[in-house]
Design an enzyme around this catalytic site. Sequence first.
Site, PDB file in Angstrom:
ATOM      1  N   CYS A  26       0.801  -1.031  -0.116  1.00 12.77           N
ATOM      2  CA  CYS A  26      -0.241  -0.015  -0.223  1.00 12.77           C
ATOM      3  C   CYS A  26       0.284   1.033   0.319  1.00 12.77           C
ATOM      4  O   CYS A  26       1.787   0.971   0.474  1.00 12.77           O
ATOM      5  CB  CYS A  26      -0.718   0.227   1.633  1.00 12.77           C
ATOM      6  SG  CYS A  26      -1.618  -1.675   2.280  1.00 12.77           S
ATOM      7  N   GLU A  78      -7.515   8.964   1.659  1.00  8.06           N
ATOM      8  CA  GLU A  78      -7.262   8.681   0.273  1.00  8.06           C
ATOM      9  C   GLU A  78      -8.168   8.082  -1.055  1.00  8.06           C
ATOM     10  O   GLU A  78      -9.131   7.662  -0.497  1.00  8.06           O
ATOM     11  CB  GLU A  78      -5.623   7.497   0.654  1.00  8.06           C
ATOM     12  CG  GLU A  78      -4.963   7.742   1.005  1.00  8.06           C
ATOM     13  CD  GLU A  78      -3.837   6.337   1.766  1.00  8.06           C
ATOM     14  OE1 GLU A  78      -3.017   6.604   1.503  1.00  8.06           O
ATOM     15  OE2 GLU A  78      -4.412   5.084   0.836  1.00  8.06           O
TER      16      GLU A  78
END
Length: 269
Positions: A123, A185
């Site tokens: 990630c 995000e």
Amino acid sequence: MSFSSSTLITTNAIRLRNSSPSSSRSRLPIKSLPLRRQVCSSAMDAVQRRLMFEDECILVDENDAVVGHDTKYNCHLMEKIDSENLLHRAFSVFLFNSKNELLLQQRSASKVTFPLVWTNTCCSHPLHTESELVEDDALGVKNAAQRKLLDELGIPADDVPLDHFLPLARMLYKAPSDGKWGEHELDYLLFIVRDVRLEPNPDEVADVKYVSREQLQELLRKADAGEDGLKLSPWFRLVVDNFLFGWWDHVDAGTLAQAADMKTIHKLT
């Protein structure tokens, strides 16, 4: 299945790598950072401090249109996120091997956000650079994923060719970490099925583990029960709760492309 330390690849078993961290786009050496930044970052690991102030994330609006860029440091300060509504582009890789097992990682203790939590394979963020801003077929995000798989897990680029990444979806979420830090995000969810070579970087990764569907369900049970101190990243849990097991059916059937929907931006909490 037990997820005790005897079943995991521990930090002591991870080989140190002599290669430098992936970013070569330094603007200022750490010693030249303004005093305020040096003071604010004094508790950070040196590698994380460098990445926080040198990496420039891509700022986007809620439709994923690029609106600017800012440091990784600013993009992860909850004060900035809340006061300026900073939203940055990110990606989450889900890598399966030829047994259709999913590779998980435990984030290192030195991570600024969500240290020592378990999450999907990799990630991170595409950076505000020419190669990682390319939007056709999510190529910029794929370039970033290939870069970070090498940096975090030592997976060579040849093992994860760009044309093997399948962008399945985008999701938008916000998650505080410890009061000071957090995430906001617009996350690209990339799937790839490949057998790969692994050499995890202990600056980034504490442990790694391939899991079957049943083993992941046991991990979820333990995290929900608070057993063994297991914690999952909020973005991984959102994917698990909303998408993952249905997509896993497509992995097993070899029909993963049928699940792709890159037009919708899923707003999840």
